[in-house]
Design an enzyme around this catalytic site. Structure first.
Site: not given
Ligand code: ACM
Length: 767
Positions: A391, A324-325, A262, A195
């Site tokens: 999620w 993600d994100e 990330h 991350d």
């Molecule tokens: C997450 O909670 N960013 C998968």
């Protein structure tokens, strides 16, 4: 006495009829019948396996070790056939349950017989046998009721995600989690290894990933402690050992290498992987960071080379690539990324992410593996072979299953373990809203919106343990247990057999297992809550006390003389009255008189009734974000905690009784403002400061109301301090608004407690 009771579809009674013994199994098996005579296991009862069955022997050794540890009962493992009463573990192609993870377990006067077709099923049968052997109390001989169990799991994916990037767990700590997963029949450890804040897996070809990427310099180390680097990583030997340890317990470890976002720790290690060409630090900040991988062939190859080493270490079918994100600002701003998009004929940054993830998917498929990613991977289109982990609520799962993708349900906030589990003042760190044990139990993994055919794509469910605010394994344990029990039952047990009250009856045995294994589980669901009407008590000098607990279970006993409450203390039935000052202590007891939670106490005097702790101060209108944190990296204990709102540093002290009040004291902490809010930055509310470092301003009635006090914030000094000052005299009951006007670029202030003091106590700021 012989009884026949089928418990498969009825609510599961903890007490097996006719035997007086408990059948406290979690997760509740698919089918349980109680019939016949009980069997008594003693130290002379052998565990018997076939001489040539190495797997059965391993499982028998595991059962013996667990029983010795949690029940102080030493059982010998011997080779069959059994010479007399015994616990028999046998793999048998004719076992009555055909599922590979299924088993049959029968208790008769001749012993306990567990049969299964496959190793996994035999292992789960042994776990059930262990639970039958280890009721909550005692050591020595144990009478096991005559149960007949036919069991198999509801879902193939029964997962827990552990974030080892934000905070690092030692390999021994990871093994602790794996042990508990095994005892709950969970079978997938999703290991979040990379991350922004750390890269935790050794990659031989790219040593900088751990030489640089595994270490960060956190802000806000305690005053007087020089900022030291924080981090750690798992060597490839560590990882092979963890994977083998998990495999012995029938747990697959699914690694996650998060991309294209990330990625800050990776870009800090190798800036050429990034978009800007600059080397950022490994992130000391929480939240959503802007650093993405670039989309060059060289970067794709780099990551595929990483995946080569990952695949060599992890035999799992699934490899998680995150997704993600990934806020696309850097890609949007980069001429090189935009040129690449045009060259590939891609119309959007989401399509670019799809292409990127697609490169990994093809690579994994070519090596016989399957890609799984967070639900953002759906956004630009996705090959059918990819599996989606939902999620952002359950919408991703619904959309993905309708498109024919397999899905795993791990929605926030329902299955996020960093959500607090109660609003209690003595709860430790986490996000709000809280997700109680009961809400975990109630979560249903198959969305109603799916047809029966679409529902076939639901592989299962997973709870996620993110660790931004979990600096130690004790924080992790508090967050995970006993909600893992609720998760396990949701993931394993047929819907029709799920029964919250039956679960609560079976849980105390499980809590005893935790104590026997030194697991720092949360007792939040059972802990006594002691409530009074503060202002009525201050006015009358007497308090009407209400007791309750979150799970509404057990009997509540209390004392008012300072002694610890026991089964012989008064039983709470209705609110009772005490005169101030009094200390009320209360405890929830199970049917056998054992404590369901540690006793709690509340001091009832004017000073404490005039004090609100961090969680008792509400957010100001306009921003509902709430997070309970501790100063990191130095938090080594679960308390104290500070509730903060990184968007608006403003708290409400509701219904303050101001008659006779002449001063206020606010116990305050100065925290680093290390939160990356990405596109939500625009939601931050700035308050106008009168001085360079700002002040705490107390307003009457609302945040626009008259100023009653202005308490300057100290420029430096210890991270925790008390602000104290005169409060303009008022009569009656009013809300107070407490606003920190400190610049939003500066530190973040949290309130530990706010106390209203008599007029005499109006001295200045105390350190
Ligand atoms: C997450 O909670 N960013 C998968």
């Amino acid at each position: 006495m012989r009884t026949v009771v089928c418990l498969a579809l009825a609510g599961f009674a903890a007490l097996a009829h006719g035997t007086g013994a408990t059948v406290d199994v979690i997760p509740m098996p698919a089918q349980v019948t109680v019939a016949g005579d009980a069997f008594t296991v003693s130290a002379q009862t052998p565990i018997v396996v076939d001489a040539d069955d190495v797997a059965a022997r391993r499982t028998a050794d595991y059962l013996a070790a667990l029983t010795a540890r949690t029940r102080h009962l030493s059982l010998q493992v011997t080779n069959g056939p059994a010479q007399g009463p015994a616990i028999v573990l046998k793999r048998d192609a004719q076992a009555p349950v055909s599922h590979a993870e299924g088993y049959a377990l029968d208790v008769t006067s001749q012993g306990i017989r567990v049969v299964a077709r496959e190793e996994a099923g035999l292992f789960y049968g042994a776990i059930t046998a262990w639970q039958l052997l280890s009721p909550a109390h005692g050591s020595g001989d144990v009478q096991v009721p005559a149960v007949h169990i036919r069991d198999e799991p509801r879902f193939a994916w029964r997962g827990l995600m552990l974030d080892s990037a934000r905070h690092f767990q030692t390999t021994a700590e990871v093994r602790t989690i794996i042990d508990q997963m095994a005892q709950h029949k969970l079978n997938v450890l999703h290991w979040h290894l990379t991350d922004d804040q750390g890269w935790r897996i050794e990659i031989k070809r790219y040593p900088e990933l751990t030489r640089i990427g595994a270490w960060r310099t956190p802000p806000g180390a305690a005053e007087g402690v020089p900022a030291t680097r924080y981090g750690g990583f798992y060597t490839q030997d560590d990882i092979r050992a963890i994977v083998a340890y998990a495999a012995d317990r029938h747990i697959v470890v699914v690694p996650e290498i998060d991309m294209p976002g990330h990625a800050q720790a990776a870009v800090a290690s190798y800036p050429e992987l990034g978009v800007t060409g600059k080397r950022p630090p490994v992130s000391p900040d929480w939240g959503v960071n802007p650093y993405l991988y670039n989309v060059d062939d060289a970067t794709v190859h780099f990551l595929q080379n990483v995946l080569d080493e990952v695949m060599a270490l992890f035999p799992s079918t699934y490899i998680h690539v995150g997704g993600d994100e990934a806020v696309k600002d850097q890609w949007k701003a980069s001429a090189a990324v935009q040129a690449r998009m045009r060259a590939l004929g891609l119309k959007s940054e989401n399509a670019m992410q799809s292409w990127f993830i697609g490169q990994m998917g093809q690579y994994l498929n070519a090596h016989g593996r399957r890609l799984i990613g967070w639900d953002e991977i759906l956004e630009g289109g996705l090959p059918a072979s990819a599996t989606v982990m939902s999620w952002r609520g359950t919408q991703g799962a619904i959309a993905a299953a309708k498109q024919g993708h397999d899905v795993v349900l791990s929605p926030a906030p329902q299955l996020y373990l960093d959500q607090m589990q109660s609003d209690r003042a003595d709860e430790t760190t986490g996000r709000l809203p809280s997700m109680s044990l009961e809400s975990y139990y109630a979560f249903e993994a198959v969305p109603k919106q799916l047809s029966a055919a679409q529902a076939q794509h639901v592989l299962g469910m997973q709870a996620n343990m993110w660790t931004e605010h979990m600096p130690t394994i004790r924080h992790v344990e508090h967050a995970v247990f006993p909600r893992m029990d609720a998760l396990a039952e949701s993931a394993w047990t047929p819907v029709a057999s799920r029964d919250w009250h039956g679960f609560l009856d079976r849980l105390p045995t499980q809590l005893a297992h935790y104590r026997a294994q030194d697991i720092g589980y949360a007792d939040s669901a059972f802990a006594a809550t002691i409530e009074v009407d503060r202002n009525a008590a201050i006015a009358s000098g007497r308090a009407s006390v209400t007791l309750s607990n979150q799970a509404k279970t057990g009997s509540l006993h209390y004392t008012t003389d300072g002694s610890l409450p026991t089964a012989s203390s008064p039983l709470y039935i209705t609110p009772f009255s005490v005169s101030l000052p009094t200390t009320v202590k209360a405890v929830a007891l199970g049917p056998d008189g054992t404590q369901l939670a540690a006793p709690r106490e509340r001091v009832l005097d004017v000073a404490s009734l005039n004090t609100r702790s961090t969680g008792e101060l509400e957010n100001c209108p306009g921003s509902d974000f709430r997070l309970r944190v501790q100063p990191t990296p130095d938090a080594t204990t679960l308390a104290p905690t500070y509730l903060i709102n990184v968007f608006d540093n403003c708290r409400l002290y509701r219904t303050a009784k101001l008659d006779g009040v002449g001063a206020i004291r606010v116990d305050t902490v100065r925290l680093p403002r290390n939160y990356q809010l990405a596109h939500d930055q625009k939601l931050v509310v700035a308050h106008k400061a009168g001085t360079l470092q700002g002040e705490l301003v107390v307003h009457l009635d609302s945040c626009k109301g008259r100023v009653l006090a202005t308490l300057p914030l100290p420029k430096d000094g210890p991270a925790t301090f008390s602000l104290q000052g005169a409060l303009a005299r008022q009569a009656g009951v009013h809300d107070l608004c407490l606003v920190f006007t400190s610049p939003i670029s500066g530190p973040l202030y949290g309130i530990g407690a706010a106390a209203l003091l008599p007029a005499a106590d109006s001295a200045g700021t105390k350190r």
